[in-house]
Motif scaffolding. Structure first.
Motif, mmCIF file in Angstrom:
data_model
loop_
_atom_site.group_PDB
_atom_site.id
_atom_site.type_symbol
_atom_site.label_atom_id
_atom_site.label_comp_id
_atom_site.label_asym_id
_atom_site.label_seq_id
_atom_site.Cartn_x
_atom_site.Cartn_y
_atom_site.Cartn_z
ATOM 1 N N GLU A 188 -47.476 -68.864 -28.993
ATOM 2 C CA GLU A 188 -45.951 -68.893 -28.880
ATOM 3 C C GLU A 188 -45.489 -68.948 -27.351
ATOM 4 O OE1 GLU A 188 -41.881 -69.224 -29.947
ATOM 5 O OE2 GLU A 188 -43.901 -69.805 -31.078
ATOM 6 N N THR A 189 -46.315 -67.889 -26.442
ATOM 7 C CA THR A 189 -46.100 -67.852 -25.017
ATOM 8 C C THR A 189 -46.112 -69.198 -24.475
ATOM 9 O OG1 THR A 189 -46.822 -65.536 -25.098
ATOM 10 C CG2 THR A 189 -46.644 -66.819 -23.085
ATOM 11 N N VAL A 190 -47.246 -69.828 -24.766
ATOM 12 C CA VAL A 190 -47.466 -71.218 -23.856
ATOM 13 C C VAL A 190 -46.559 -72.389 -24.448
ATOM 14 C CG1 VAL A 190 -49.643 -70.432 -23.155
ATOM 15 C CG2 VAL A 190 -49.281 -71.847 -25.092
ATOM 16 N N ARG A 191 -45.993 -72.101 -25.820
ATOM 17 C CA ARG A 191 -45.034 -72.877 -26.320
ATOM 18 C C ARG A 191 -43.692 -72.789 -25.527
ATOM 19 N NH1 ARG A 191 -40.708 -73.607 -29.133
ATOM 20 N NH2 ARG A 191 -40.544 -71.193 -29.072
ATOM 21 N N ARG A 192 -43.255 -71.776 -25.408
ATOM 22 C CA ARG A 192 -41.896 -71.733 -24.538
ATOM 23 C C ARG A 192 -42.204 -72.181 -23.177
ATOM 24 N NH1 ARG A 192 -41.224 -66.872 -23.477
ATOM 25 N NH2 ARG A 192 -42.988 -65.789 -24.106
ATOM 26 N N TRP A 193 -43.365 -72.160 -22.678
ATOM 27 C CA TRP A 193 -43.593 -72.683 -21.404
ATOM 28 C C TRP A 193 -43.795 -74.322 -21.517
ATOM 29 C CZ3 TRP A 193 -47.705 -68.634 -19.694
ATOM 30 C CH2 TRP A 193 -47.066 -67.391 -19.661
ATOM 31 N N THR A 194 -43.692 -74.839 -22.523
ATOM 32 C CA THR A 194 -43.852 -76.287 -22.814
ATOM 33 C C THR A 194 -45.219 -76.785 -22.432
ATOM 34 O OG1 THR A 194 -42.923 -76.822 -20.712
ATOM 35 C CG2 THR A 194 -41.476 -76.570 -22.263
ATOM 36 N N TRP A 195 -46.135 -75.960 -22.548
ATOM 37 C CA TRP A 195 -47.757 -76.336 -22.271
ATOM 38 C C TRP A 195 -48.022 -77.313 -23.692
ATOM 39 C CZ3 TRP A 195 -51.542 -72.210 -20.061
ATOM 40 C CH2 TRP A 195 -51.018 -71.976 -18.590
ATOM 41 N N VAL A 196 -47.698 -76.545 -24.723
ATOM 42 C CA VAL A 196 -47.653 -77.468 -26.009
ATOM 43 C C VAL A 196 -46.357 -77.663 -26.757
ATOM 44 C CG1 VAL A 196 -50.072 -76.610 -26.271
ATOM 45 C CG2 VAL A 196 -48.318 -75.306 -27.229
ATOM 46 N N SER A 197 -46.351 -78.643 -27.568
ATOM 47 C CA SER A 197 -45.176 -79.021 -28.198
ATOM 48 C C SER A 197 -44.589 -77.963 -29.259
ATOM 49 C CB SER A 197 -45.043 -80.476 -28.588
ATOM 50 O OG SER A 197 -46.259 -80.532 -29.654
ATOM 51 N N MET A 198 -45.723 -77.338 -30.015
ATOM 52 C CA MET A 198 -45.457 -76.687 -31.053
ATOM 53 C C MET A 198 -46.576 -75.636 -31.200
ATOM 54 S SD MET A 198 -47.160 -78.999 -34.244
ATOM 55 C CE MET A 198 -47.047 -77.629 -35.292
ATOM 56 N N ASN A 199 -46.313 -74.760 -32.117
ATOM 57 C CA ASN A 199 -47.172 -73.405 -32.191
ATOM 58 C C ASN A 199 -48.104 -73.950 -33.373
ATOM 59 O OD1 ASN A 199 -48.849 -71.058 -32.833
ATOM 60 N ND2 ASN A 199 -47.057 -69.733 -32.372
ATOM 61 N N PRO A 200 -49.485 -74.376 -33.162
ATOM 62 C CA PRO A 200 -50.177 -74.826 -34.407
ATOM 63 C C PRO A 200 -50.635 -73.612 -35.190
ATOM 64 C CG PRO A 200 -51.672 -74.643 -32.307
ATOM 65 C CD PRO A 200 -50.107 -74.487 -31.945
ATOM 66 N N ILE A 201 -50.613 -72.369 -34.780
ATOM 67 C CA ILE A 201 -51.053 -71.266 -35.479
ATOM 68 C C ILE A 201 -50.070 -71.182 -36.723
ATOM 69 C CG2 ILE A 201 -51.889 -68.842 -35.614
ATOM 70 C CD1 ILE A 201 -53.309 -70.575 -33.666
ATOM 71 N N ASP A 202 -48.861 -71.609 -36.656
ATOM 72 C CA ASP A 202 -48.000 -71.614 -37.692
ATOM 73 C C ASP A 202 -48.298 -72.108 -38.968
ATOM 74 O OD1 ASP A 202 -46.236 -70.149 -36.240
ATOM 75 O OD2 ASP A 202 -44.992 -71.917 -35.773
ATOM 76 N N LEU A 203 -49.175 -73.200 -38.837
ATOM 77 C CA LEU A 203 -49.948 -74.144 -39.911
ATOM 78 C C LEU A 203 -51.120 -73.492 -40.444
ATOM 79 C CD1 LEU A 203 -49.510 -77.660 -38.253
ATOM 80 C CD2 LEU A 203 -47.936 -76.517 -39.596
ATOM 81 N N ALA A 204 -51.689 -72.381 -40.064
ATOM 82 C CA ALA A 204 -52.782 -71.989 -40.499
ATOM 83 C C ALA A 204 -52.376 -71.021 -41.619
ATOM 84 C CB ALA A 204 -53.642 -71.086 -39.299
ATOM 85 N N ARG A 205 -53.702 -70.620 -42.477
ATOM 86 C CA ARG A 205 -53.539 -69.830 -43.482
ATOM 87 C C ARG A 205 -54.429 -68.489 -43.445
ATOM 88 N NH1 ARG A 205 -52.708 -73.658 -48.858
ATOM 89 N NH2 ARG A 205 -50.655 -74.719 -48.204
ATOM 90 N N PRO A 206 -54.063 -67.502 -42.980
ATOM 91 C CA PRO A 206 -54.963 -66.420 -42.776
ATOM 92 C C PRO A 206 -55.503 -66.067 -44.139
ATOM 93 C CG PRO A 206 -52.819 -65.796 -42.091
ATOM 94 C CD PRO A 206 -52.860 -67.201 -42.382
ATOM 95 N N PRO A 207 -56.198 -65.036 -44.302
ATOM 96 C CA PRO A 207 -56.513 -64.357 -45.411
ATOM 97 C C PRO A 207 -55.242 -63.411 -45.852
ATOM 98 C CG PRO A 207 -58.389 -63.962 -43.907
ATOM 99 C CD PRO A 207 -57.311 -64.601 -43.377
ATOM 100 N N ALA A 208 -55.086 -63.241 -46.996
ATOM 101 C CA ALA A 208 -53.980 -62.401 -47.753
ATOM 102 C C ALA A 208 -54.317 -61.022 -47.233
ATOM 103 C CB ALA A 208 -53.819 -62.419 -49.015
#
Length: 599
Positions: A188-208
């Motif tokens: 999220e830090t580097v997304r705000r810096w426009t290093w990446v276009s989106m935060n890919p971790i939002d798509l991941a599914r960690p354990p409950a």
């Protein structure tokens, strides 16, 4: 230009200002678009997509070219080829976390992130890669790739039974979730810096998140732990305070004498002691809250006596206990706090010796569950535990124990903590009049015989083997009993080939010290036992309430305290309790053992 005409040559098919199509020797077409300069290296960046050779390769290449140009125009393309390692390194200086959390995150990164996905380009991290990554963490926390021997230490050593084949153990779900949220914050830090276009971790599914499963010790186990801890004044006081005030381990180690207010019977938890290996430092509490805990009369008196004991010990060495001194410290002047890891290890060893499967963390579980079962409201319990959210965390963790009530927490908790042994501070002096441990009983019996003249002054003292045989005990217990006699000054120093002799110090035996004329040795070495009893409170013959407690059914002082406490919980505010009586039954039996009244 048609594909047929260009199949014999390679190079640019169609060039535009920001990109173009290129024919490869294999017949494939590559679309390439300029994407500015790398935010880290300063090198030019290009977006590329290769179309396999075929009759429609050129048309598909045109579509790919337009798609890449759109990504650049909409700023959806990564602005750097930075790796996950570089993302973590860029994020850490800006992470607003405590020093202990920072060190934990660095350990997670070095062991679980960098070796597995550290070299992956941040722009190419997607849901599939993250799912495979979390699956690997759940497979083996050491990320093994082949069988190997797991040694008990990294230093040079001779292997024994503790060294053996590696057995894969999964990383705990809570740890995987912590890694997930750490990566999410970094991206999220580097997304705000426009290093990446989106935060890919939002798509991941960690354990409950695992369901809370507090496992507090039973009242019987708590009694065993407290009685065993009282073999040492320092540790006995520490464990007692932990059971009655419910602090976190780091908060208990951070207590200073200025946090204890004996006149108000109050203890303040303001600071934490944090340990990371050999490093320790002081910081705010876990939630940042500063809370004051009401103390029952017994705990308040215990801390007063313990302070007197600490001041006496410091005075012997020419030192002084101040308001800034730590209450629990291995240094005589209290200048250094008790280390949290040392506390955990000592408590765990105590539990193992007693055959109890528990940890120091579960002391908080014990206090919380006993308060809830006794009817204390959730907000009050949350306040004593230092939970934020007005009781939300408490309700979530201890939902199985919740019941409705509104009572004072400090007095109720005292009712459910096993009675304190007679000794408080000076275990050595206390053992003369009120021995509790088997070796103290033996030493007290021999002391009575010396002072009464039954064992003559100047005679050769009994050997350790003779004491063990006489009292039917182990050599270790007999050795401790003889050592206590030396401490009392009743035996002369022993040397190589020199047996100690008896020294009658001339002390007078009080009636409490004399004991029975001929105390049976078998009974003298037995510690007093507490049992679970069922109690019914009656007033003028009418049943008021029923409850259970762990106490000595033949000890009037304990029964009086139980009767008065039960009457006050039922609303009694007077000064006398003549119209109350307490029916006593053994646990699980309807038969009446006795009836107790206060006169």
């Amino acid at each position: 230009m048609s594909m047929a005409r260009s199949s014999s040559t390679t190079g640019a098919i169609k060039r535009r200002q920001r990109g173009g199509l290129y024919l490869l020797p294999s017949g494939a077409v590559r679309a390439r678009v300029a994407n500015g300069k790398d935010r880290i290296t300063g090198k030019r960046l290009y977006l590329e997509e290769t179309i396999p050779a075929g009759p429609d390769a050129l048309d598909e290449g045109e579509k790919a070219l337009r798609r890449l140009i759109t990504q650049v125009d909409e700023k959806k393309a990564p602005q750097t080829r930075a790796t996950v390692n570089q993302v973590i390194d860029a994020h850490m200086p800006y992470a607003k976390v405590s020093e202990s959390t920072r060190r934990t995150l660095i350990r997670y990164a070095n062991k679980h992130i960098r070796p597995l996905i550290g070299e992956e380009q941040a722009g190419k991290v997607d849901a599939e890669l993250l799912d495979r990554y979390y699956a690997e963490l759940a497979r083996c926390r050491d990320h093994c790739t082949k069988p190997f021997t797991e040694h008990r230490t990294q230093r040079k050593h001779t292997c024994d039974a503790r060294c053996g084949p590696h057995i894969c153990k999964p990383l705990a779900d809570w740890s995987i979730r912590k890694i997930h949220f750490f990566l999410s914050a970094a991206f999220e830090t580097v997304r705000r810096w426009t290093w990446v276009s989106m935060n890919p971790i939002d798509l991941a599914r960690p354990p409950a998140a695992p369901q809370p499963d507090p496992q507090p010790p039973t009242p019987e186990e708590a009694a065993l732990l407290l009685n065993a801890a009282w073999q040492d004044v320092f540790f006995g006081t520490l464990v007692w305070v932990a059971f009655t005030t419910s602090p976190r381990r780091a908060e208990l180690c951070g207590l200073r004498w200025k946090h204890f207010e004996p006149k108000r019977a109050r203890l303040a938890f303001h600071r934490n002691i944090v340990q990371d290996g050999a490093d320790i430092w002081e910081k705010d509490t876990k939630t940042g809250q500063k809370r004051h805990i009401a103390l029952d009369e017994q705990t308040n008196a215990l801390l007063i006596d313990y302070r007197d004991y600490c001041e006496e010990q410091a005075k012997k060495l020419g030192l002084k206990i101040t308001r800034e001194s730590f209450i629990f410290s291995l240094t005589t002047d209290g200048s250094q706090p008790y280390r949290p890891e040392t506390l955990t290890q000592r408590y765990n060893r105590l539990a193992q010796r007693l055959g109890i499967e528990t940890t120091f963390r579960r002391v908080r579980h014990y206090s919380a569950t006993e308060l809830i079962v006794a009817g204390v409201d959730i907000r009050t319990v949350a306040g004593r535990l230092g939970h934020s959210g007005g009781g939300t965390t408490t309700l979530k963790v201890y939902a199985a124990w919740v019941s409705e009530a509104d009572q004072r927490a400090s007095k109720t908790l005292l009712e459910h903590v096993p009675p304190q042994p007679p000794a408080r501070v000076s275990a050595t002096e206390r053992a003369k009049t009120a021995p509790s441990a088997p070796y103290e009983e033996i030493a007290a019996a021999i002391r009575r015989r010396i002072l009464s003249g039954e064992i003559a002054d100047g005679s050769v003292a009994p050997s350790i083997k003779e004491v063990a045989a006489t009292f039917s005990t182990s050599i270790g217990t007999a050795h401790r009993a003889v050592g206590l006699l030396h401490t009392w000054g009743l035996l002369s120093p022993a040397g190589r080939g020199i047996r100690p002799t008896v020294i009658n110090t001339g002390e007078n035996l009080s009636p409490a010290q004399e004991g029975p004329a001929e105390p049976p040795l078998e009974e003298a070495s037995k510690p007093r036992e507490l049992t679970m009893i069922n109690l019914t409170l009656l007033r003028n013959g009418d049943r008021i309430s029923s409850f259970s407690a762990q106490a000595d059914p033949h000890d009037p002082s304990q029964l009086k305290r139980l009767l008065i406490g039960a009457a006050r919980r039922r609303g009694h505010e007077g000064g006398t309790f003549d119209d109350y009586e307490l029916e006593i039954r053994n646990s699980g039996s309807p038969e009446l053992v006795s009836t107790f009244v206060v006169l």
